[in-house]
Design an enzyme around this catalytic site. Structure first.
Site, PDB file in Angstrom:
ATOM      1  N   ASP A  30       0.812  -1.218   0.000  1.00  0.00           N
ATOM      2  CA  ASP A  30       0.000   0.000   0.000  1.00  0.00           C
ATOM      3  C   ASP A  30       0.848   1.272   0.000  1.00  0.00           C
ATOM      4  OD1 ASP A  30      -2.293  -1.664   0.172  1.00  0.00           O
ATOM      5  OD2 ASP A  30      -1.896  -1.879   2.311  1.00  0.00           O
ATOM      6  N   HIS A  58      -4.016  -2.241  -6.892  1.00  0.00           N
ATOM      7  CA  HIS A  58      -3.265  -1.068  -7.351  1.00  0.00           C
ATOM      8  C   HIS A  58      -4.237  -0.017  -7.897  1.00  0.00           C
ATOM      9  CE1 HIS A  58       0.646  -3.576  -7.908  1.00  0.00           C
ATOM     10  NE2 HIS A  58       0.260  -3.442  -6.667  1.00  0.00           N
TER      11      HIS A  58
HETATM   12  P1  IMP Z   1      -2.068 -12.931   1.232  1.00  0.00           P
HETATM   13  O1  IMP Z   1      -1.358 -12.162   0.185  1.00  0.00           O
HETATM   14  O2  IMP Z   1      -3.555 -12.916   1.066  1.00  0.00           O
HETATM   15  O3  IMP Z   1      -1.506 -14.304   1.407  1.00  0.00           O
HETATM   16  O4  IMP Z   1      -1.841 -12.187   2.629  1.00  0.00           O
HETATM   17  C1  IMP Z   1      -0.635 -12.312   3.366  1.00  0.00           C
HETATM   18  C2  IMP Z   1      -0.291 -11.006   4.067  1.00  0.00           C
HETATM   19  O5  IMP Z   1       0.013 -10.034   3.102  1.00  0.00           O
HETATM   20  C3  IMP Z   1      -1.424 -10.431   4.921  1.00  0.00           C
HETATM   21  O6  IMP Z   1      -0.859  -9.773   6.023  1.00  0.00           O
HETATM   22  C4  IMP Z   1      -2.052  -9.420   3.993  1.00  0.00           C
HETATM   23  O7  IMP Z   1      -2.726  -8.418   4.696  1.00  0.00           O
HETATM   24  C5  IMP Z   1      -0.826  -8.891   3.278  1.00  0.00           C
HETATM   25  N1  IMP Z   1      -1.141  -8.350   1.944  1.00  0.00           N
HETATM   26  C6  IMP Z   1      -1.420  -9.042   0.833  1.00  0.00           C
HETATM   27  N2  IMP Z   1      -1.631  -8.214  -0.211  1.00  0.00           N
HETATM   28  C7  IMP Z   1      -1.485  -6.957   0.258  1.00  0.00           C
HETATM   29  C8  IMP Z   1      -1.553  -5.657  -0.335  1.00  0.00           C
HETATM   30  O8  IMP Z   1      -1.800  -5.469  -1.533  1.00  0.00           O
HETATM   31  N3  IMP Z   1      -1.340  -4.604   0.500  1.00  0.00           N
HETATM   32  C9  IMP Z   1      -1.035  -4.765   1.806  1.00  0.00           C
HETATM   33  N4  IMP Z   1      -0.944  -5.949   2.388  1.00  0.00           N
HETATM   34  C10 IMP Z   1      -1.171  -7.045   1.640  1.00  0.00           C
END
Ligand code: IMP
Length: 487
Positions: A30, A58
């Site tokens: 982010d 994004h």
């Molecule tokens: P996953 O990508 O769903 O496996 O999530 C794993 C970790 O990455 C978690 O803490 C999510 O909140 C974080 N996460 C995944 N994608 C994003 C993103 O686009 N922005 C911020 N955090 C993310």
């Protein structure tokens, strides 16, 4: 003020010598990578996404100012650039088509070529089910994922039982066989989930195949060997931007494992994810938030308040996140407390969460906010070796008298060497060492000329640059495209 043409020329000069540019996040996601890509892609022909899946979100704007939030399609869509979804990106057919339809509406139906890799791991509903199970099984130590099945996609791919995009174009029986391999591997877990009431309708391989085959023809012409496409384009002198997803802290090797996403979000992931040789990667720009944020679980050394409180605060007080009197009064009161030196950690956390509207684009969860963290950025610099930094949301410091900035990590009673980190499970023993850095009272929202920034803001940036030893090329001062200082 710098005019749009001057800004464009400055950007052109800055990136002229770099035929390729990798864009990565320096924190935990982010950071505003979309905005940076949006601004810089004018000077590139192709935007290639190299990792992650639908969990990423994004945000970019079209030249007419229409906002687009994409999860899978590279940001290049907004400006009619060739888009490549390289092999390192996980592919979700249903979501891709939905996103394509929504986005093409927003760009007036003018869709650029979008190439999808023939051997990218393919999402199925089972991936999300497995994620549900794994998070359940972790009990109190959940990762706090986006729930999209990104970890299972990577994990099952590595177990060599993943369907791939190209399997969509074989006969139904063959596709069912591939899907069955995955299904059989997961069946004992699904049975247990059903017993525990964690899942009811679990589709069979035939049902999953049927669904996929209805939609597969809609992407048939886009499916190619993307490494070949990129190689050809590069050889002809075309300019390529590589769009990273998530960020350094969420990279499965170099982030805070197991509290990470999946795949390679760091700069070197661009080589793995696209299949291009390392010499093709000319420069990296690392996008960092002035005040980093984190959603989900895992270490966050400079975190202001508590993760739990930040997660629910936007839901408890939606009125502070909408324009109006409640929001204005809240911000004014909290800022006064901060500037009187009486703020507790939650005051800081709430003020900056509300000010920056820190809620997840994919999940809507409240993001936890941290202080500017120099030791973490030094670590991220070492891993990514960026030529440029983009510092986003610098305007959030306007009106603050002074900001606590983390300048070192104390660990087991000693200062850690710059750029060094302990393993994840010992990161809670880090004691951040703070220094108060003077900020400024003037509102810098929208300023895009370094010379027009208040002196204290200029000094803040120069001091940060000295600490990090990387050129801060872009400084975000607002969400609009031209609200950015180019240096
Ligand atoms: P996953 O990508 O769903 O496996 O999530 C794993 C970790 O990455 C978690 O803490 C999510 O909140 C974080 N996460 C995944 N994608 C994003 C993103 O686009 N922005 C911020 N955090 C993310």
């Amino acid at each position: 003020m710098t005019t749009q043409t001057e800004q464009k020329n400055l950007l052109g000069k800055l990136f002229k010598d770099h035929q390729t540019l990798v864009v990565v996040g320096g924190n935990w996601g982010d950071e505003g990578k979309g905005k940076v890509i949006d601004l810089v892609m004018d000077h590139y022909d192709i935007v290639a996404r190299f990792s992650g899946g639908s969990g990423a979100g994004h945000t970019v704007k079209t030249p007419k100012g229409v906002k687009i939030v994409s999860h899978l399609i590279p940001c290049g869509l907004a400006q009619n650039k060739v888009c490549v979804m390289a092999r390192g990106e996980f592919f979700d057919l249903k979501l891709f088509l939905k996103e394509l339809e929504e986005c093409s509406g927003l760009v007036g139906g003018r869709v650029p070529p979008i190439w999808i890799d023939q051997m990218s791991p393919l999402w199925t509903p089972w991936h999300a089910l497995l994620e549900n199970w794994l998070e359940h099984a972790r009990g109190n130590s959940k990762v706090g994922t986006t729930g999209k099945g990104i970890g299972p996609l990577e994990g099952l791919f590595k177990l060599r039982i993943s369907p791939l995009v190209g399997n969509l174009f074989s006969e139904k029986d063959k596709l069912v066989n591939v899907l069955n391999l995955l299904y059989q591997g997961l069946l004992p877990i699904f049975s247990e989930m059903q017993k525990l009431g964690l899942a009811t309708d679990i589709p069979t391989p035939e049902q999953v195949a049927e669904q996929l085959l209805i939609q597969a023809p809609l992407i048939a012409e886009r499916v190619v060997d993307t490494a070949f496409v990129l190689h050809e384009a590069y050889s002809k002198g075309q300019r390529v931007m590589f769009e990273g997803a998530q960020a350094t802290g969420l990279d499965s090797h170099w982030g805070t494992y197991p509290f990470v996403s999946s795949g390679n979000s760091v700069a070197s992931g661009a080589a793995i994810g696209t299949g291009l040789p390392m010499e093709y990667f000319k420069a990296t720009i690392m996008v960092c938030k002035t005040l980093p944020t984190r959603v989900g679980a895992g270490p966050f050394p400079s975190e202001m308040g508590s993760r739990e409180a930040s997660l629910v605060f936007p839901k408890q007080h939606p009125e502070f996140f909408e324009p109006g009197q409640a929001r204005e009064e809240f911000l004014k009161d909290k800022l006064a407390v901060i500037n009187q030196g009486q703020a507790n950690p939650e005051d800081y956390a709430q003020y900056f969460q509300v000010l920056g509207d820190e809620r997840g684009a994919t999940t809507g969860r409240g993001r936890s906010v941290g202080f500017l963290d120099i030791p973490w950025l030094r670590y991220a610099n070492r891993i990514n070796n960026p030529k440029f930094l983009a510092l986003t949301r610098f305007d959030m410091l306007s009106g603050v008298k002074q900001l606590p900035v983390v300048v070192g990590y104390k660990y087991k009673g000693q200062m850690l060497a710059p750029s060094k980190l302990p393993p994840t499970w010992q990161m809670d023993q880090i004691e951040p060492v703070y220094e108060n850095w003077p900020c400024w009272q003037e509102d810098i929202y929208g300023i895009n000329d370094f010379a027009a920034l208040p002196k204290a803001a200029q000094e803040f940036l120069l001091k940060l640059e000295q600490h990090l030893n990387v050129h801060i090329a872009l400084v975000g001062t607002g969400p609009e495209r031209d609200a950015i200082v180019v240096r």
